[in-house]
Design a protein around this motif. Structure first.
Motif: not given
Ligand code: GTQ
Length: 365
Positions: A321-340
Motif C-alpha cells: 500500500s502507498k497510503s496504509e501502514e502494514a503491521l506484522l506480529f512475529s515469533v522467532n527462535d533467535a534466542p535458541i540460536v543465540s544461546a549457543f
C-alpha cells in the motif's frame, strides 16, 4: 607366503560398518561439504490464508463440540517438514474458544505465547494464578511449566494465535505434561499484591527475592501501541522496518528463553532490504497488505494471514500500500540460536548492532 587377499571395496566396507552400527566419517564428509555457505533452509516458506483458516475454525466448533482437556487449536504444518512444525523449531496455530467455554488448566515444559485475534477484556487466560485479560492484539506469555487455562465468559467466540517451541522441545526430548489436579480451572490469586507481574514494572518489593524467568506476562496492546507509535518515527532497520522486540522486563532479554516476539511496522510503500539469518520466524498479519518474498517464492498477505519464513532463507518484506501502514506480529527462535552463539546474518548483522541515538550536541535543536 600367504596369498594376497582381494582388496575389500569401500562400498562393501561401508555396508559392513552399517551392519555393526558404525559409520566412517567420510560418509558425513559429503554432508559437511554440502554446507559450505550454510545450511539449506529447513522447511518451506508457506502461507495459511485467513479466509480458509477462519472457515476451518468455524467448522471445528461444530465438529469438536467440547474440547475437554484438549484445545480447539488448528496448527500449521509446514509442507516440507514431515516431522511436523510450522518451522523446524516452532509450532503456530489459531485457537478458538466458544462463548461460555473453558480450556482446562494444565502445564507443560513447552513454552507458549498467545496473541489475541478476537476477544475483549472479559476473555482471559490464567497463568500461575494470575488473570490476564485478552483484548485484541494483547500478547500473553505462558512460559514453560506454568499452569494455564483459558476462559470465555462472554457471548462471542474468542480467538488467538498460539506459538509454541514444540519441534525444538521434541528434538531435545524434553516434553513433560501435567493436567491441573482436581479441577478444570486453577485457583486465582485474589490479591493484586500477589501477582508476579506487579513485580516486573518500575518498582518491586525490596524485601523479596525476585523471579526473572518464566513470569506470567501480559503485554497489553494499549501499552504497546503508543510505544510503537513513538518509535515509528525512528529510521528503523533497513532489513525489517520498525521492528520492535517484546522484552522480558526482568532480564532485558527476549520474552522467553526459546521464543522472541516482535511487532513490526512497515511504512506505506516500504520495501525492506533482502537478508537471511540463522533464526526462523512465524508471522501473523495484524493489518495491512503486503508481500514477503522468500527465495523464489512470493507470498501476498493480508489481515490475519499466517506465514512461515524458514531459517537461512533470503527474504524481504514489501508493504504494497502507498497510503496504509502494514503491521506484522512475529515469533522467532533467535534466542535458541543465540544461546549457543550461532546467530548469523547476511549480508551483515542487523540484530542489536546499530548505535542508540546520541546525546544531542550543545545548542542543537
Ligand atoms: O492453549 O494451552 O496449541 O497447551 C498447544 C498446547 C495450545 C494451550 C496449543 C497448548 C495450548
Amino acid at each position: 607366503m600367504a596369498k594376497p587377499q582381494t582388496k575389500k571395496s569401500l562400498e562393501s566396507f561401508n555396508q559392513e560398518l552399517a551392519e555393526i552400527h558404525m559409520t566412517g566419517q567420510w560418509v558425513y564428509e559429503d554432508l559437511l561439504t554440502a554446507c559450505i555457505g550454510g545450511p539449506r533452509p529447513r522447511g518451506d516458506a508457506f502461507l495459511w490464508p485467513w479466509k480458509m483458516v477462519n472457515e476451518k475454525l468455524t467448522e471445528a466448533c461444530d465438529v469438536l463440540e467440547e474440547s475437554f482437556t484438549a484445545r480447539r487449536s488448528l496448527l500449521f504444518n509446514n509442507p516440507a517438514l514431515p516431522m511436523g512444525g510450522t518451522t523446524h523449531t516452532m509450532l503456530m496455530g489459531i485457537q478458538m474458544i466458544k462463548a461460555g467455554e473453558i480450556a482446562w488448566a494444565h502445564r507443560h515444559t513447552l513454552a507458549a505465547i498467545r496473541f489475541v485475534v478476537k476477544g475483549d477484556g472479559k476473555v482471559f487466560t490464567v497463568v500461575n494464578g494470575e488473570k490476564c485479560p485478552m483484548e485484541v492484539n494483547d500478547l500473553i506469555l505462558t512460559p514453560q511449566w506454568t499452569w494455564h487455562d483459558h476462559q470465555n465468559p462472554t457471548a462471542e467466540t474468542a480467538m488467538w494465535v498460539d506459538v509454541l517451541d514444540v519441534p525444538f522441545m521434541l528434538g531435545l526430548n524434553q516434553p513433560f505434561y501435567e493436567p491441573y489436579p482436581g479441577a478444570k480451572v486453577q485457583a486465582v490469586r485474589e490479591k493484586r499484591s500477589e501477582h508476579l507481574q506487579q513485580r516486573a514494572g518500575w518498582v518491586r518489593p525490596a524485601w523479596e527475592t525476585s523471579q526473572k524467568e518464566n513470569l506470567p506476562l501480559r503485554y497489553a496492546w494499549q501499552d504497546i501501541e503508543p510505544q510503537l507509535r513513538a518509535l515509528a518515527e525512528s529510521p528503523g532497520s533497513p532489513y525489517d522496518g520498525v521492528a520492535l522486540e517484546y522484552i522480558n522486563p526482568m532480564t532485558g532479554g527476549p520474552t522467553l528463553a526459546t521464543l522472541s516476539c516482535w511487532i513490526q511496522l512497515l511504512r506505506p510503500g516500504e520495501r525492506t532490504k533482502k537478508h537471511r539469518h540463522t533464526s526462523s520466524a512465524v508471522y501473523f498479519v495484524v493489518g495491512g497488505e503486503g508481500t514477503t518474498i522468500v527465495g523464489e517464492k512470493s507470498m501476498d498477505w493480508t489481515k490475519n494471514d499466517c506465514f512461515a519464513v524458514p531459517n537461512w532463507a533470503w527474504h524481504e518484506h514489501v508493504n504494497r500500500s502507498k497510503s496504509e501502514e502494514a503491521l506484522l506480529f512475529s515469533v522467532n527462535d533467535a534466542p535458541i540460536v543465540s544461546a549457543f552463539g550461532h546467530y548469523r546474518e547476511e549480508p551483515e548483522n542487523s540484530l542489536h548492532t546499530a548505535q542508540i541515538p546520541a546525546v544531542p550536541a550543545p545548542g542543537a535543536k
